[in-house]
Design a protein around this motif. Structure first.
Motif, PDB file in Angstrom:
ATOM      1  N   ARG A 213      62.117  71.168  80.331  1.00 43.44           N
ATOM      2  CA  ARG A 213      63.274  71.634  81.548  1.00 43.44           C
ATOM      3  C   ARG A 213      64.011  72.775  80.831  1.00 43.44           C
ATOM      4  O   ARG A 213      64.792  73.743  80.799  1.00 43.44           O
ATOM      5  N   HIS A 216      62.509  75.797  79.491  1.00 40.36           N
ATOM      6  CA  HIS A 216      62.894  77.255  81.054  1.00 40.36           C
ATOM      7  C   HIS A 216      64.303  77.255  81.193  1.00 40.36           C
ATOM      8  O   HIS A 216      64.709  78.682  81.119  1.00 40.36           O
ATOM      9  N   GLU A 217      65.264  76.405  81.189  1.00 39.32           N
ATOM     10  CA  GLU A 217      67.536  77.167  81.036  1.00 39.32           C
ATOM     11  C   GLU A 217      67.169  77.358  79.836  1.00 39.32           C
ATOM     12  O   GLU A 217      67.962  78.096  79.427  1.00 39.32           O
ATOM     13  N   SER A 218      66.570  77.114  78.509  1.00 35.95           N
ATOM     14  CA  SER A 218      66.941  77.907  77.160  1.00 35.95           C
ATOM     15  C   SER A 218      65.916  78.568  76.931  1.00 35.95           C
ATOM     16  O   SER A 218      66.127  79.272  75.637  1.00 35.95           O
ATOM     17  N   TYR A 273      74.201  72.874  75.103  1.00 40.32           N
ATOM     18  CA  TYR A 273      72.857  71.958  76.190  1.00 40.32           C
ATOM     19  C   TYR A 273      73.722  70.951  77.264  1.00 40.32           C
ATOM     20  O   TYR A 273      74.260  69.914  76.167  1.00 40.32           O
TER      21      TYR A 273
END
Length: 445
Positions: A213, A216-218, A273
């Motif tokens: 995750r 993907h988000e970073s 994050y």
């Protein structure tokens, strides 16, 4: 118990050990960290294998020489290259067990030649992983090695008086595996009515979900970093990035144990994050749902209604996560037993079980004849004969150990003489399975 015994919980991600004597039981602290949890990790420095925290500190120097979670490779025991040398997972188990034994002996100031080794409940009779745990312990210098199922040991970590026959569902989720067991507690002995396990469902699997995750988000700020690595190819650099993301995921997970929203920075120049518990619960729902299904399937297979389970005992370091307690309360609806240090539950419980278990010797049944068969009332009805202590033609006294057997749950028992005599001849050789009332040898009284 006259000689000290070392109880070892060798886990996928961390290990712990306890020295048990007649008077006391104490945990073995790791010299490098001072803590009782030793990372189950090794690092080859070109001359020797570093173990535990020493390996963790060295891993960034060259990640290709570092390996953790090698317990998962015991099923096939395939060699892996660390630096320029190949190692089998079973060899690395020997290294870790040897380090635990050496430090325990240093702190004790004496020799320890007997061990009790906890193993996942999925390591049933015939599973090669049982032998690949017992054999390394013997290679580490232990002359007698008992195997105890982890969830059964964990049941004895709950320090309270209990009524005989109480049913406890052990929910043990560690770094690499999930174990469920239904245990009937007794004053001295436990009885594992049944068990089930998931070998791919632990804290590290949740870390992997969170790492994915995060990647993907970073992706926006990780892409330039990967491009730099592609321009100057370096396997160690890519591995260091993977290690950094994995450790960052663990920090986020650990924060969510204590606070509802986790916030942290992977690097000083990257955006903050953030992850909240509800999002984390959604992300882990499928994985944790498998553990609940595993528990329900176990009870159904045993024919035990959930209403007859007195409580659910949480064990394993990953059981600290609030999402687990919330899920179990909602779906199982039974009282939860929490331990102050669930990651040490198995080793402490195994030590408690060992101290309660007594001498564990079996006297031969008396038969009034000069040449008599030796038979024994073996608990559970069956065992494997490991060795004879007395040779044919040798005499023995009443109470003298004649042979040693291993029960299906891994426990070692000595078969002892009910009267003085002499072994005439063996009827069963070591390595054979025997049953209660089988004639194992002929003796002269």
């Amino acid at each position: 118990m006259s000689a000290p015994i070392l109880v070892i919980d060798f886990g996928t991600t961390t290990s712990a050990a306890s020295v048990v004597t007649d008077d006391d039981a104490w945990l073995v602290a790791e010299p490098a960290s001072g803590g009782y949890l030793w990372p189950s990790a090794v690092c080859w420095d070109g001359q020797q294998l570093l173990v535990g925290t020493l390996a963790e500190r060295r891993k960034r120097t060259d990640p290709t020489t570092y390996w953790a979670e090698f317990k998962r490779g015991l099923a096939v025991d395939t060699p892996v290259l660390l630096g320029h040398r190949w190692f089998r997972p079973s060899e690395l188990v020997v290294t870790v067990l040897s380090a635990l034994k050496a430090e325990a002996q240093r702190q004790l100031g004496g020799e320890i030649d007997r061990a009790v080794l906890t193993v996942p409940a999925s390591y049933v009779n015939g599973d090669p992983r049982r032998a690949r745990m017992a054999a390394p312990a013997e290679a580490a210098g232990f002359v007698a090695v008992e195997l105890v199922p982890e969830p059964a040991a964990a049941a004895f970590a709950y320090e309270t008086s209990h009524h005989g026959g109480e049913l406890v569902l052990v929910y043990d989720i560690g770094g690499g595996t999930f174990d469920a067991a239904l245990v009937r507690l007794g004053e001295q002995w436990h009885e594992v009515l049944g068990h089930a396990a998931l070998d791919d469902c632990g804290g590290r699997d949740i870390d992997a979900l969170l790492s994915s995750r995060i990647r993907h988000e970073s992706d926006q700020w990780l892409t330039p970093l990967r491009a730099t690595m592609a321009a100057t190819p370096s396997a160690p650099a890519a591995l260091r990035l993977s290690l950094a993301i994995a450790e960052f995921a663990q920090r986020i997970k650990h924060q969510l144990t204590d606070v509802p929203v986790a916030q942290d920075f992977l690097m000083p120049n990257t955006p903050m994050y953030q992850l909240a518990r509800p999002e984390f619960a959604t992300m882990t729902a499928a994985q944790l749902g498998r553990t609940v299904t595993c528990c329900r399937d176990l009870l159904a297979r045993l024919g035990v209604p959930l209403s007859e389970v007195s409580s659910v005992l949480l064990a394993g370091g990953s059981s600290r996560m609030p999402v687990i307690a919330e899920r179990l309360e909602r779906e199982l609806g039974r009282p939860l037993r929490r331990l102050p240090e669930p990651d040490l539950a198995v080793v402490r419980g195994a030590a408690n079980w060992l101290r309660r278990s007594g001498s564990r010797v079996i006297q031969a049944a008396r038969v009034p004849a000069r040449t008599v068969p030796l038979a024994f009332d073996i608990p559970g009805g069956s065992a494997r004969l490991l060795r004879w202590h007395v040779l044919p033609g040798e005499t023995y006294a009443e109470g003298n150990p004649l042979a040693r057997v291993r029960l299906p749950d891994g426990a070692l028992w000595d078969l002892t003489a009910s009267a003085a005599g002499m072994i005439d001849r063996y009827l069963v050789q070591p390595g054979r399975d025997v049953a209660a009332s089988d004639w194992l040898a002929l003796a002269r009284h």
